[in-house]
Write an enzyme that holds these catalytic residues in place. Structure first.
Site, short mmCIF file in Angstrom:
data_model
loop_
_atom_site.label_atom_id
_atom_site.label_comp_id
_atom_site.label_asym_id
_atom_site.label_seq_id
_atom_site.Cartn_x
_atom_site.Cartn_y
_atom_site.Cartn_z
N CYS A 170 -94.90 -25.64 32.93
CA CYS A 170 -94.67 -24.88 34.16
C CYS A 170 -95.45 -23.58 34.05
O CYS A 170 -95.24 -22.80 33.12
CB CYS A 170 -93.17 -24.60 34.27
SG CYS A 170 -92.74 -23.49 35.62
N CYS A 192 -99.90 -24.73 39.49
CA CYS A 192 -98.48 -25.11 39.46
C CYS A 192 -98.46 -26.59 39.14
O CYS A 192 -99.24 -27.36 39.72
CB CYS A 192 -97.83 -24.85 40.82
SG CYS A 192 -96.18 -25.58 40.99
N1 DGL Z 1 -93.97 -26.38 38.38
C1 DGL Z 1 -93.84 -24.97 38.26
C2 DGL Z 1 -95.14 -24.27 37.96
O1 DGL Z 1 -96.01 -24.86 37.34
C3 DGL Z 1 -92.95 -24.20 39.16
C4 DGL Z 1 -92.52 -24.75 40.45
C5 DGL Z 1 -91.34 -23.97 40.96
O2 DGL Z 1 -90.24 -24.26 40.51
O3 DGL Z 1 -91.51 -23.04 41.74
O4 DGL Z 1 -95.33 -23.14 38.29
#
Ligand code: DGL
Length: 264
Positions: A73, A184
């Site tokens: 993430c 993301c």
């Molecule tokens: N998948 C996450 C990222 O790479 C975050 C998505 C979220 O929960 O806002 O930033």
């Protein structure tokens, strides 16, 4: 040889884009995936909330016997990985951050674009990356609220998703950016839609494979590579186990069953 699992976590299903790359690159590893779907989106949380949640998740994954933790993430990496490395000082972490350096190297027009969550887009971590690697470039930095929620619901091709993508991609289309980074981990599941909307002149970069390569490199360096001929994949969520299982199955085209519920 070390057959303990690798722990991979995200706010939800997005980190499965990294899970998929790791599984492909090191297929003899057992994997534990943790989706903090009960607290998604991370992109609208504060640094304090993110350090607290990711600390609890790391403790859970270590309890599961994980030998390495992948923060799959961007938002959690830019806000919390330094804190995690200090708090769990004997644990190896791999994070994921927007690929600014790669974009800066590859652009021909001198304009790069980064798509990420609002929390990543506004972070000093990203500002520092841009300052270090792209100070001589024009940078279109787009905080894309709402997209991760649509991916969480499995809505990849709905009208609502297209409308939101069109809104977030408008500043990219209005610029002469020729390279776009997916900052993301939810966005690789929208990569084809994004490519179609941006057209053939724009290249879209997903960091999943480089992250998987870093995982393999660390395992080699620490003599921790696994050799499971029949690897085990376990999944946990703080949200709805049925929903996670069905969306994960759809995104991975791989049956995700027996999802465990965890209260953080
Ligand atoms: N998948 C996450 C990222 O790479 C975050 C998505 C979220 O929960 O806002 O930033």
């Amino acid at each position: 040889m070390d057959n303990r699992p690798i722990g991979v976590f995200d706010s939800g299903v997005g980190g499965l884009s990294i899970w998929r790359a790791i599984r492909k690159l090191v297929p003899q590893e057992n994997l534990v995936f943790f989706a903090d779907s009960g607290h998604v989106p991370y992109g609208e949380k504060s640094t304090e909330e993110l350090t607290d949640l990711t600390g609890r998740i790391t403790a859970f994954l270590l309890d599961q016997g994980c030998k390495l933790i992948v923060v799959a993430c961007n938002t959690a990496t830019v806000h919390a990985i330094d804190h995690l490395r200090t708090r769990f000082s004997d644990v190896s972490f791999v994070g994921v951050v927007p690929v600014v350096k790669t974009l800066a190297r590859l652009t021909r027009t001198g304009t790069i674009a980064v798509l990420s969550t609002p929390a990543t887009a506004e972070s000093t971590y990203l500002a520092d990356l841009i300052g270090e690697f792209a100070s001589d470039k024009r940078v279109v930095n787009v905080g894309c609220d709402g997209l991760e929620d649509l991916v969480e619901a499995g809505n990849l091709r709905t009208k609502q998703t297209t409308a939101l993508l069109e809104r977030h991609l408008a500043p990219v289309r209005a610029s002469d950016a020729d390279v776009v980074g997916l900052g993301c981990t939810h966005y690789p599941f929208l990569r084809n839609r994004i490519k179609t909307l941006l057209g053939p002149g724009v290249r879209v970069y997903d960091p999943s494979r480089p992250v998987a390569r870093r995982v393999r490199q660390l395992l080699r360096e620490h003599d921790m590579l696994g050799s499971n001929s029949n690897p085990e994949f376990r999944f946990f969520t703080t949200g709805d186990t049925e929903l996670f299982g069905s969306v994960a199955t759809k995104l991975l085209r791989f049956p995700v069953r027996d999802v465990g519920y965890v209260e953080l």
